[in-house]
Structure formats: structure tokens, C-alpha cells
Design a protein around this motif. Structure first.
Motif, PDB file in Angstrom:
ATOM      1  N   VAL A  37      10.717 -25.696  -8.390  1.00  0.00           N
ATOM      2  CA  VAL A  37       9.501 -26.016  -7.804  1.00  0.00           C
ATOM      3  C   VAL A  37       9.096 -25.282  -6.661  1.00  0.00           C
ATOM      4  CG1 VAL A  37       7.814 -27.838  -6.872  1.00  0.00           C
ATOM      5  CG2 VAL A  37       9.618 -28.511  -8.436  1.00  0.00           C
ATOM      6  N   PRO A  38       7.972 -24.757  -6.398  1.00  0.00           N
ATOM      7  CA  PRO A  38       7.621 -23.795  -5.369  1.00  0.00           C
ATOM      8  C   PRO A  38       7.813 -24.362  -4.018  1.00  0.00           C
ATOM      9  CG  PRO A  38       6.142 -23.266  -7.282  1.00  0.00           C
ATOM     10  CD  PRO A  38       6.895 -24.408  -7.334  1.00  0.00           C
ATOM     11  N   ALA A  39       8.490 -23.829  -3.134  1.00  0.00           N
ATOM     12  CA  ALA A  39       8.692 -24.277  -1.843  1.00  0.00           C
ATOM     13  C   ALA A  39       7.411 -24.097  -1.027  1.00  0.00           C
ATOM     14  CB  ALA A  39       9.895 -23.865  -1.187  1.00  0.00           C
ATOM     15  N   GLU A  40       6.525 -23.471  -1.480  1.00  0.00           N
ATOM     16  CA  GLU A  40       5.194 -23.178  -0.522  1.00  0.00           C
ATOM     17  C   GLU A  40       4.287 -22.914  -1.492  1.00  0.00           C
ATOM     18  OE1 GLU A  40       5.919 -19.579   1.851  1.00  0.00           O
ATOM     19  OE2 GLU A  40       7.598 -20.432   2.806  1.00  0.00           O
ATOM     20  N   ARG A  41       3.093 -23.171  -0.853  1.00  0.00           N
ATOM     21  CA  ARG A  41       1.890 -23.383  -1.588  1.00  0.00           C
ATOM     22  C   ARG A  41       1.047 -21.701  -1.663  1.00  0.00           C
ATOM     23  NH1 ARG A  41      -3.180 -26.600   0.355  1.00  0.00           N
ATOM     24  NH2 ARG A  41      -3.429 -24.921   1.933  1.00  0.00           N
ATOM     25  N   GLU A  42       0.601 -21.278  -2.807  1.00  0.00           N
ATOM     26  CA  GLU A  42       0.054 -19.993  -2.877  1.00  0.00           C
ATOM     27  C   GLU A  42      -1.336 -20.110  -2.889  1.00  0.00           C
ATOM     28  OE1 GLU A  42       0.210 -15.770  -5.471  1.00  0.00           O
ATOM     29  OE2 GLU A  42       1.183 -17.888  -6.266  1.00  0.00           O
ATOM     30  N   ASP A  43      -1.994 -19.760  -1.755  1.00  0.00           N
ATOM     31  CA  ASP A  43      -3.486 -19.968  -1.737  1.00  0.00           C
ATOM     32  C   ASP A  43      -4.235 -18.382  -1.872  1.00  0.00           C
ATOM     33  OD1 ASP A  43      -3.895 -22.310  -0.566  1.00  0.00           O
ATOM     34  OD2 ASP A  43      -3.084 -21.573   1.218  1.00  0.00           O
ATOM     35  N   ILE A  44      -4.795 -18.886  -3.514  1.00  0.00           N
ATOM     36  CA  ILE A  44      -5.625 -17.572  -3.716  1.00  0.00           C
ATOM     37  C   ILE A  44      -6.980 -18.248  -3.780  1.00  0.00           C
ATOM     38  CG2 ILE A  44      -6.030 -16.073  -5.476  1.00  0.00           C
ATOM     39  CD1 ILE A  44      -3.116 -16.073  -6.267  1.00  0.00           C
ATOM     40  N   VAL A  45      -8.178 -17.495  -3.218  1.00  0.00           N
ATOM     41  CA  VAL A  45      -9.536 -17.633  -3.501  1.00  0.00           C
ATOM     42  C   VAL A  45      -9.879 -17.221  -4.493  1.00  0.00           C
ATOM     43  CG1 VAL A  45     -11.722 -17.713  -2.245  1.00  0.00           C
ATOM     44  CG2 VAL A  45      -9.688 -18.057  -0.997  1.00  0.00           C
ATOM     45  N   THR A  46     -10.284 -17.799  -5.584  1.00  0.00           N
ATOM     46  CA  THR A  46     -10.998 -17.306  -6.898  1.00  0.00           C
ATOM     47  C   THR A  46     -12.391 -17.400  -6.814  1.00  0.00           C
ATOM     48  OG1 THR A  46     -11.068 -19.617  -8.029  1.00  0.00           O
ATOM     49  CG2 THR A  46      -8.881 -18.488  -7.992  1.00  0.00           C
ATOM     50  N   ASN A  88      13.741 -28.011   0.898  1.00  0.00           N
ATOM     51  CA  ASN A  88      13.815 -26.928   0.018  1.00  0.00           C
ATOM     52  C   ASN A  88      14.709 -26.595  -0.903  1.00  0.00           C
ATOM     53  OD1 ASN A  88      11.514 -25.903   1.698  1.00  0.00           O
ATOM     54  ND2 ASN A  88      12.835 -24.769   3.514  1.00  0.00           N
ATOM     55  N   PHE A  89      15.900 -27.146  -0.666  1.00  0.00           N
ATOM     56  CA  PHE A  89      17.077 -27.108  -1.709  1.00  0.00           C
ATOM     57  C   PHE A  89      16.863 -28.044  -3.028  1.00  0.00           C
ATOM     58  CE2 PHE A  89      21.009 -28.983  -3.395  1.00  0.00           C
ATOM     59  CZ  PHE A  89      21.606 -27.827  -3.783  1.00  0.00           C
ATOM     60  N   VAL A  90      16.166 -29.263  -2.654  1.00  0.00           N
ATOM     61  CA  VAL A  90      16.075 -30.030  -3.889  1.00  0.00           C
ATOM     62  C   VAL A  90      14.663 -29.440  -4.678  1.00  0.00           C
ATOM     63  CG1 VAL A  90      15.030 -32.203  -4.570  1.00  0.00           C
ATOM     64  CG2 VAL A  90      16.842 -32.071  -2.521  1.00  0.00           C
TER      65      VAL A  90
END
Length: 435
Positions: free
Chosen positions: A166-175, A158-160
Motif C-alpha cells: 500500500v502506498p505510504a504517501e498520498r500522491e496529489d495530482i490536480v486533474t 510504513n513497514f506494515v
């Protein structure tokens, strides 16, 4: 023999971790939510793991790398004596030790690639949700057991990532595009029927279409005048069996309210003349602006609980009337369209008779045209002709676009009643041409 058993166990454990990694990563959130809503506790656990996957993937990499190192150490020692004992039968040279080592290394590596990597990952990709719910409990316990190492490696990762922004987590958006892609896949494989596919597709058009595309226009509204004769009132009810009629004083711009046809018929059954009595008029008229989308109009009807609405423009002039059925037809299409009500009638493989009031989006679907030029400026096929010709077209005039000829068949006053749309040889350019 103990070493062989050890290497077999390492392969099985590695297969479990590899399969878990792919299954949990590839599991579809939508399907997992459905399973969780049905009471599947493990599906809910997989969803929770997907929301914060850092610790899980750190544990997986620690486990897989540790197993790979142990496999290399144990594997060579496990197979080399057996390989050497067979090899000396055919060769007793100075390189027998090296050949035995190379053959053992190749065998162990092949076993790990096949049974600890490729096969379990392929299995996890084929049915990710089914595998994920079966392994999630084990993975959570292993992650807990390796908490110190997991926290260290996950924290460094996470530090790197933050260091490089760079985002540490994926953002899931259903389009909308994601849903359409799933619909296309479902229709292709037969899990979604054609009518269901078209219906869901039409729902996405609710925000893009406006009331003017489904309403009964002003010149087609049947209404009663306060001073209308009993004979004319009875004739209108017979010729136009609607449930409700607007009541005006002279014209539609002097709207007084509405009346139910059953109240008029009740007078006739009693032997009385058909008259518009003041006590029969419902003065609480439901108005909607013509700029509303079909989605907004449906919400308005839901709140108002009215059977119909008068559509008005920005100058407060009545431009049409719309019912809930009109809105339903706007996205349900052929599912509630009765024979004789069709706006598009196919004559043969390459020609269609089209009503001028047909929504341009409906015709685009029939003709498989992605989009008409500057489509935001009109709602109907007649509007398409008028906008591109910059005038009211006359009978027999035509326009060509995207390999189709749009010919005016019937004009009533200034209203384009009907067109004949024919497929022609596609021209080099898809630009509109007039004649």
C-alpha cells in the motif's frame, strides 16, 4: 478542585490536537500555495507538513490516546466525590459508589466528545486553512519533542503498509476533472461569474478543437490575382476591409505571398492606380497544418509573431486562412463577438438559427448536449449533417438527435449555409434518424 482544572486542561489540549489533525488534512493545497506566494510563511509550513504527513499523524495519535487515557483516570477521580455528595441526598443504598462512577464516566465522556472532538473538528472543517496556519508551529514543536515515539510508530506503520504493498504517501495530482469541479462549485456559489466560468471552460477545449473549426474556409477567402485590374482590387478592398490579402497567380494553389491593404491605399491616395507591385508582396507566408489544435496554433503564432496563417492539408493545398482573432474567438466566444457575427441566433425558447460553419462544441453547449455521435469525425454543424447523412444534404432535409431537429434552411452549391435547430418531443431513443 485541582482535578477539575486538570480535566479542563486535558479537554482543551485534546481539542487543539483534534482541530489540528482535521485542519491540516483538509486544507486545500491550491489555496495554501496562493497564501504562500503572498508571503505567508506558515502556509508554506503547512504545505511542507502535508507533503510528509506520517510523522505529524503519528504524533497526533500518540497525543490523543495519551490524553484519552489520562482523562479517563483523572476524570473519574475528579467528579465522583462531587457526584456522590449530591447523590447521597436522595439515595444512600449499597450501589451509591457504582452509580456515582457511571454518572462521572458518562459526564466526562460527553465533555470529551463535545468539546474535545466534535466542536473543534467542525470548526476546523469550516475554515481549515485559517486554523492550519495558526496551529502548525505548535504541532511542529510537539512533533519534535516526541521524536523518538514518532519515529518508532511511524516506522512500524510504513513497514506494515509496504508489507501489504500500500502506498505510504498520498500522491496529489490536480486533474482537469478537479478543476472543473471547483469551477462548478464557484459558479454555483457566485464566486465565479458566468462569463469567467464559460471562458475557463472554453480554455479546456483548446486541445480538443482543431484549426478547421475556426478558420475562414477556402471558398470564402478574398485574395488578389497578380493580373487583377486596378478597379477589381479597389472594389475588393472597399467590400472587404481586411488588413492583409493573399496574392496568387491564378488560384489559391499558386500562392505568391501577401500584401497589406494600407500599401494599396497609399497608391490610391497618391493618385496612382491600385496595382500589386512585386516590392509590396511579402513572400514569407506563415503556414499551419489543419491538424493542429487551437492550443498548438496559439503557441505557433506566439513563436512566429505573424498576423495570420494559411492553413494547408496533407497534400500541401490551401484549405483556409486563420488569424489570431479567429483563435481568440474560438475560446473567448461572445466576449469578443460583435453583433452580426453570431453563428448561433436564438429565435425563441425552442429554436435557433445556426450557421453551417458553427463549431459543434459551441452548439453542444447552447443545446446542453453532452456529446454528438462520433464527434471526432467532424468539427462543424454542417460536418455533423454530412457525416450522418453520408452525402451533401439538400434544402429542407432534416435530422433528429437527442430531442432536437436539425433542418437545412440554405445550401450554397455543396456548402450547407444555415440550419434551423428546433426542440422536439424527446423520442424513446436518442439515436439519429434521417428523413
Amino acid at each position: 478542585m485541582g482535578d477539575l482544572i486538570g480535566i479542563s486542561l486535558l479537554i482543551l489540549i485534546s481539542a487543539l490536537f483534534a482541530m489540528s489533525e482535521i485542519a491540516i488534512a483538509a486544507s486545500r493545497k491550491i489555496k495554501l500555495r496562493v497564501m504562500a506566494d503572498e508571503g505567508n510563511v506558515k502556509a508554506a509550513a503547512v504545505l511542507k507538513l502535508q507533503e510528509n504527513p506520517g510523522a505529524f499523524f503519528a504524533m497526533i495519535q500518540i497525543a490523543l490516546n495519551a490524553i484519552a487515557i489520562l482523562g479517563g483516570i483523572v476524570g473519574e477521580q475528579a467528579l465522583s466525590p462531587y457526584v456522590k455528595s449530591v447523590l447521597v441526598i436522595f439515595y444512600q443504598g449499597a450501589h451509591v459508589e457504582k452509580i456515582s462512577f457511571l454518572f462521572s464516566f458518562f459526564t466526562i465522556t460527553s465533555l470529551f466528545i463535545l468539546f474535545a472532538d466534535l466542536m473543534p473538528k467542525r470548526l476546523a472543517m469550516i475554515m481549515p486553512e485559517a486554523v492550519a496556519v495558526r496551529v502548525v508551529t505548535i504541532m511542529r514543536w510537539v512533533t519534535f519533542a516526541l521524536t523518538p515515539l514518532v519515529m518508532f510508530f511511524n516506522g512500524v506503520t510504513n513497514f506494515v503498509l509496504r508489507l501489504f504493498k500500500v502506498p505510504a504517501e498520498r500522491e496529489d495530482i490536480v486533474t482537469t476533472e478537479d478543476i472543473v469541479a471547483m469551477m462548478d462549485a464557484g459558479a454555483e456559489y457566485g464566486s465565479l461569474q458566468q462569463q469567467e466560468y464559460e471562458l475557463i471552460g472554453n480554455v479546456f477545449d483548446l486541445e480538443a478543437r482543431f484549426l478547421s473549426s475556426v478558420m475562414t474556409p477556402r471558398d470564402q477567402i478574398v485574395y488578389f490575382d497578380l493580373n487583377e485590374s486596378s478597379h477589381d482590387i479597389a472594389t475588393k478592398i472597399i467590400d472587404h476591409p481586411h488588413n492583409h490579402f493573399l496574392v496568387v497567380s491564378g488560384n489559391l494553389d499558386k500562392l505568391r505571398g501577401s500584401v497589406e491593404s494600407k500599401d494599396i491605399l497609399r497608391q490610391v491616395l497618391k493618385g496612382e492606380p491600385a496595382n500589386i507591385k512585386q516590392e509590396l508582396i511579402e513572400t514569407d507566408v506563415f503556414y499551419l497544418p489543419e491538424t493542429l489544435s487551437l492550443s498548438e496554433a496559439l503557441n505557433a503564432f506566439k513563436s512566429a509573431a505573424k498576423p495570420f496563417a494559411v492553413v494547408v492539408n496533407e497534400y500541401a493545398l490551401s484549405v483556409g486562412i486563420v488569424t489570431v482573432k479567429d483563435l481568440m474567438k474560438g475560446f473567448m466566444g461572445d466576449l469578443i463577438t460583435h453583433q452580426g457575427d453570431e453563428l448561433i441566433i436564438q429565435r425563441d425558447k425552442n429554436s435557433w438559427l445556426v450557421d453551417g460553419l458553427t463549431p459543434i462544441t459551441d452548439l453542444a453547449k447552447v443545446l446542453d448536449i453532452e456529446e454528438f455521435p462520433e464527434q471526432m469525425h467532424y468539427e462543424t454543424v454542417a460536418g455533423f449533417l454530412i457525416y450522418n447523412m453520408k452525402r451533401i444534404p439538400k434544402r429542407a432535409e432534416h435530422l433528429t438527435f437527442s430531442g432536437f431537429k436539425f433542418e437545412v434552411v440554405d445550401v450554397e452549391g455543396i456548402r450547407v449555409e444555415q440550419l434551423l435547430v428546433s426542440r422536439v418531443i424527446p423520442e424513446p431513443s436518442t439515436h439519429t434518424s434521417l428523413s
